[in-house]
Design a protein around this motif. Structure first.
Motif, PDB file in Angstrom:
ATOM      1  N   ASP A  53       0.827  -1.207   0.000  1.00  0.00           N
ATOM      2  CA  ASP A  53       0.000   0.000   0.000  1.00  0.00           C
ATOM      3  C   ASP A  53       0.861   1.257   0.000  1.00  0.00           C
ATOM      4  OD1 ASP A  53      -2.866  -0.880   0.206  1.00  0.00           O
ATOM      5  OD2 ASP A  53      -2.045  -1.960   1.910  1.00  0.00           O
ATOM      6  N   ARG A  54       1.950   1.240   0.760  1.00  0.00           N
ATOM      7  CA  ARG A  54       2.793   2.435   0.834  1.00  0.00           C
ATOM      8  C   ARG A  54       3.539   2.683  -0.478  1.00  0.00           C
ATOM      9  NH1 ARG A  54       6.628   1.712   4.661  1.00  0.00           N
ATOM     10  NH2 ARG A  54       5.945  -0.362   5.276  1.00  0.00           N
ATOM     11  N   ILE A  55       3.917   1.618  -1.163  1.00  0.00           N
ATOM     12  CA  ILE A  55       4.521   1.798  -2.485  1.00  0.00           C
ATOM     13  C   ILE A  55       3.512   2.443  -3.432  1.00  0.00           C
ATOM     14  CG2 ILE A  55       5.309   0.555  -4.538  1.00  0.00           C
ATOM     15  CD1 ILE A  55       6.773  -1.373  -2.666  1.00  0.00           C
ATOM     16  N   ALA A  56       2.276   1.967  -3.400  1.00  0.00           N
ATOM     17  CA  ALA A  56       1.235   2.556  -4.246  1.00  0.00           C
ATOM     18  C   ALA A  56       0.984   4.012  -3.870  1.00  0.00           C
ATOM     19  CB  ALA A  56      -0.054   1.745  -4.124  1.00  0.00           C
ATOM     20  N   ILE A  57       1.001   4.305  -2.579  1.00  0.00           N
ATOM     21  CA  ILE A  57       0.751   5.670  -2.108  1.00  0.00           C
ATOM     22  C   ILE A  57       1.825   6.629  -2.595  1.00  0.00           C
ATOM     23  CG2 ILE A  57       0.804   7.100  -0.010  1.00  0.00           C
ATOM     24  CD1 ILE A  57      -0.709   4.693   1.343  1.00  0.00           C
ATOM     25  N   ILE A  58       3.092   6.221  -2.516  1.00  0.00           N
ATOM     26  CA  ILE A  58       4.155   7.141  -2.933  1.00  0.00           C
ATOM     27  C   ILE A  58       4.153   7.322  -4.448  1.00  0.00           C
ATOM     28  CG2 ILE A  58       6.089   5.511  -3.233  1.00  0.00           C
ATOM     29  CD1 ILE A  58       7.793   7.607  -1.678  1.00  0.00           C
ATOM     30  N   CYS A  59       3.780   6.271  -5.192  1.00  0.00           N
ATOM     31  CA  CYS A  59       3.663   6.419  -6.646  1.00  0.00           C
ATOM     32  C   CYS A  59       2.550   7.406  -6.996  1.00  0.00           C
ATOM     33  CB  CYS A  59       3.381   5.067  -7.293  1.00  0.00           C
ATOM     34  SG  CYS A  59       4.797   3.940  -7.351  1.00  0.00           S
ATOM     35  N   ARG A  60       1.421   7.298  -6.310  1.00  0.00           N
ATOM     36  CA  ARG A  60       0.303   8.218  -6.578  1.00  0.00           C
ATOM     37  C   ARG A  60       0.658   9.645  -6.182  1.00  0.00           C
ATOM     38  NH1 ARG A  60      -2.886   3.997  -3.904  1.00  0.00           N
ATOM     39  NH2 ARG A  60      -3.665   2.591  -5.525  1.00  0.00           N
ATOM     40  N   ALA A  61       1.352   9.799  -5.067  1.00  0.00           N
ATOM     41  CA  ALA A  61       1.729  11.145  -4.625  1.00  0.00           C
ATOM     42  C   ALA A  61       2.680  11.794  -5.622  1.00  0.00           C
ATOM     43  CB  ALA A  61       2.373  11.080  -3.242  1.00  0.00           C
TER      44      ALA A  61
ATOM     45  N   ILE B 195      14.077   6.580   1.347  1.00  0.00           N
ATOM     46  CA  ILE B 195      12.726   6.172   1.744  1.00  0.00           C
ATOM     47  C   ILE B 195      12.293   4.933   0.967  1.00  0.00           C
ATOM     48  CG2 ILE B 195      10.295   6.863   1.716  1.00  0.00           C
ATOM     49  CD1 ILE B 195      11.289   9.763   2.112  1.00  0.00           C
ATOM     50  N   LEU B 196      12.534   4.945  -0.342  1.00  0.00           N
ATOM     51  CA  LEU B 196      12.143   3.808  -1.175  1.00  0.00           C
ATOM     52  C   LEU B 196      12.942   2.558  -0.816  1.00  0.00           C
ATOM     53  CD1 LEU B 196      11.807   5.546  -4.658  1.00  0.00           C
ATOM     54  CD2 LEU B 196       9.969   4.870  -3.103  1.00  0.00           C
ATOM     55  N   LYS B 197      14.224   2.739  -0.517  1.00  0.00           N
ATOM     56  CA  LYS B 197      15.047   1.586  -0.138  1.00  0.00           C
ATOM     57  C   LYS B 197      14.552   0.979   1.167  1.00  0.00           C
ATOM     58  CE  LYS B 197      19.797   0.169   0.875  1.00  0.00           C
ATOM     59  NZ  LYS B 197      21.204   0.622   1.052  1.00  0.00           N
ATOM     60  N   GLU B 198      14.162   1.828   2.121  1.00  0.00           N
ATOM     61  CA  GLU B 198      13.643   1.316   3.391  1.00  0.00           C
ATOM     62  C   GLU B 198      12.378   0.494   3.170  1.00  0.00           C
ATOM     63  OE1 GLU B 198      13.153   4.832   5.696  1.00  0.00           O
ATOM     64  OE2 GLU B 198      15.291   5.009   6.192  1.00  0.00           O
ATOM     65  N   MET B 199      11.523   0.950   2.253  1.00  0.00           N
ATOM     66  CA  MET B 199      10.323   0.173   1.941  1.00  0.00           C
ATOM     67  C   MET B 199      10.694  -1.141   1.265  1.00  0.00           C
ATOM     68  SD  MET B 199       7.215   2.713   0.857  1.00  0.00           S
ATOM     69  CE  MET B 199       8.073   3.625  -0.400  1.00  0.00           C
TER      70      MET B 199
ATOM     71  N   GLN C  43      17.913  -1.588  -6.426  1.00  0.00           N
ATOM     72  CA  GLN C  43      17.291  -1.764  -7.733  1.00  0.00           C
ATOM     73  C   GLN C  43      15.770  -1.717  -7.629  1.00  0.00           C
ATOM     74  OE1 GLN C  43      19.796  -0.990  -9.900  1.00  0.00           O
ATOM     75  NE2 GLN C  43      18.841  -2.493 -11.240  1.00  0.00           N
ATOM     76  N   VAL C  44      15.228  -2.290  -6.568  1.00  0.00           N
ATOM     77  CA  VAL C  44      13.777  -2.249  -6.369  1.00  0.00           C
ATOM     78  C   VAL C  44      13.317  -0.810  -6.142  1.00  0.00           C
ATOM     79  CG1 VAL C  44      11.888  -2.931  -4.835  1.00  0.00           C
ATOM     80  CG2 VAL C  44      13.604  -4.611  -5.544  1.00  0.00           C
ATOM     81  N   SER C  45      14.078  -0.048  -5.357  1.00  0.00           N
ATOM     82  CA  SER C  45      13.698   1.345  -5.113  1.00  0.00           C
ATOM     83  C   SER C  45      13.712   2.148  -6.411  1.00  0.00           C
ATOM     84  CB  SER C  45      14.628   1.978  -4.076  1.00  0.00           C
ATOM     85  OG  SER C  45      15.955   2.084  -4.559  1.00  0.00           O
ATOM     86  N   LEU C  46      14.675   1.874  -7.280  1.00  0.00           N
ATOM     87  CA  LEU C  46      14.721   2.551  -8.574  1.00  0.00           C
ATOM     88  C   LEU C  46      13.547   2.129  -9.458  1.00  0.00           C
ATOM     89  CD1 LEU C  46      18.553   2.376  -9.336  1.00  0.00           C
ATOM     90  CD2 LEU C  46      17.230   4.401  -8.701  1.00  0.00           C
ATOM     91  N   ALA C  47      13.150   0.862  -9.353  1.00  0.00           N
ATOM     92  CA  ALA C  47      12.003   0.385 -10.129  1.00  0.00           C
ATOM     93  C   ALA C  47      10.717   1.067  -9.675  1.00  0.00           C
ATOM     94  CB  ALA C  47      11.876  -1.132  -9.999  1.00  0.00           C
ATOM     95  N   VAL C  48      10.574   1.285  -8.370  1.00  0.00           N
ATOM     96  CA  VAL C  48       9.396   1.989  -7.853  1.00  0.00           C
ATOM     97  C   VAL C  48       9.379   3.416  -8.379  1.00  0.00           C
ATOM     98  CG1 VAL C  48       8.259   2.861  -5.778  1.00  0.00           C
ATOM     99  CG2 VAL C  48       9.235   0.549  -5.792  1.00  0.00           C
TER     100      VAL C  48
ATOM    101  N   ALA D  92       6.516   5.314 -11.144  1.00  0.00           N
ATOM    102  CA  ALA D  92       5.797   6.578 -10.982  1.00  0.00           C
ATOM    103  C   ALA D  92       6.252   7.609 -12.005  1.00  0.00           C
ATOM    104  CB  ALA D  92       6.011   7.114  -9.570  1.00  0.00           C
ATOM    105  N   HIS D  93       7.555   7.631 -12.264  1.00  0.00           N
ATOM    106  CA  HIS D  93       8.126   8.666 -13.122  1.00  0.00           C
ATOM    107  C   HIS D  93       7.705   8.513 -14.579  1.00  0.00           C
ATOM    108  CE1 HIS D  93      11.009  11.770 -14.195  1.00  0.00           C
ATOM    109  NE2 HIS D  93      11.457  10.992 -15.171  1.00  0.00           N
TER     110      HIS D  93
END
Length: 201
Positions: A89-97, A132-136, A149-154, A158-159
């Motif tokens: 959910d938090r990954i989705a939230i940061i992408c939407r934000a 922040i993304l790496k911590e998630m 790599q996962v944080s960059l993919a997130v 969004a980008h």
């Protein structure tokens, strides 16, 4: 002090030049920004403008830094409201934000990410959101092999829609379809990570 500068208090000319720089970006992209044109629009001499910024690149870099600070604050505010939510959910939230900031502030978003010179501190400027993304990413179970790599993919998830929707080939698409594209991208990302959302939107 030159006559044309007297109506500016200390620091105001600096901020006004940044404001005008953003206006020029809205009109014609970063290529439209020039210190002489900025000076003309704020009604000061070119020499006055050059006392605040050594070059066009310096002005663009200052604009970029300020926009990124605003964007990062927006992302953190969105996440702070959902600290106890599952990681999907938090990954989705940061992408939407991220996407929301882009479509609601297209000029600022373009200023932050498009056609800017790479500065020596770009890695430092980007460190905060990537941390922040790496911590998630490190909270995903089973653990991922490479959280960076996962944080960059997130970020890319969004980008991509944000860039296409603001100054890319999808900028004329209706807003609801842009949001639908983002949601599809989020679903694909989470599925690839073995995650899901408990809530949407």
């Amino acid at each position: 002090m030159e006559e044309s500068e007297r109506h500016y208090h200390h620091g105001d000319l600096h901020n006004e030049m940044i404001r005008v720089g953003l206006a020029l970006i809205a009109e014609g992209g970063t290529k439209a920004v020039g210190l002489r044109e900025v000076a003309r629009r704020v009604d000061v001499s070119p020499s006055a403008a050059y006392r605040h910024f050594d070059s066009k690149a310096d002005l663009l870099e200052e604009i970029r830094k300020r926009v990124l600070q605003d964007l990062f604050a927006h992302l953190e505010a969105a996440l702070n409201k959902h600290q106890d939510e599952p990681v999907g959910d938090r990954i989705a939230i940061i992408c939407r934000a991220y996407f929301r900031y882009a479509v609601e502030n297209p000029t600022q978003f373009q200023a932050a990410v498009y056609e800017f010179p790479i500065s020596d501190d770009r890695e430092t400027v980007s460190e905060r959101p990537l941390r922040i993304l790496k911590e998630m990413a490190m909270q995903i179970h089973p653990p991922v092999d490479d959280p960076v790599q996962v944080s960059l993919a997130v970020w890319a998830a969004a980008h991509g829609p944000a860039t296409l929707s603001t100054f890319g080939s999808l900028r004329e698409m209706p807003l609801e379809k842009k949001w639908a594209l983002l949601e599809t991208t989020i679903d694909i990302l989470l599925k690839g990570l073995g995650l899901s959302q408990t809530t949407r939107g």
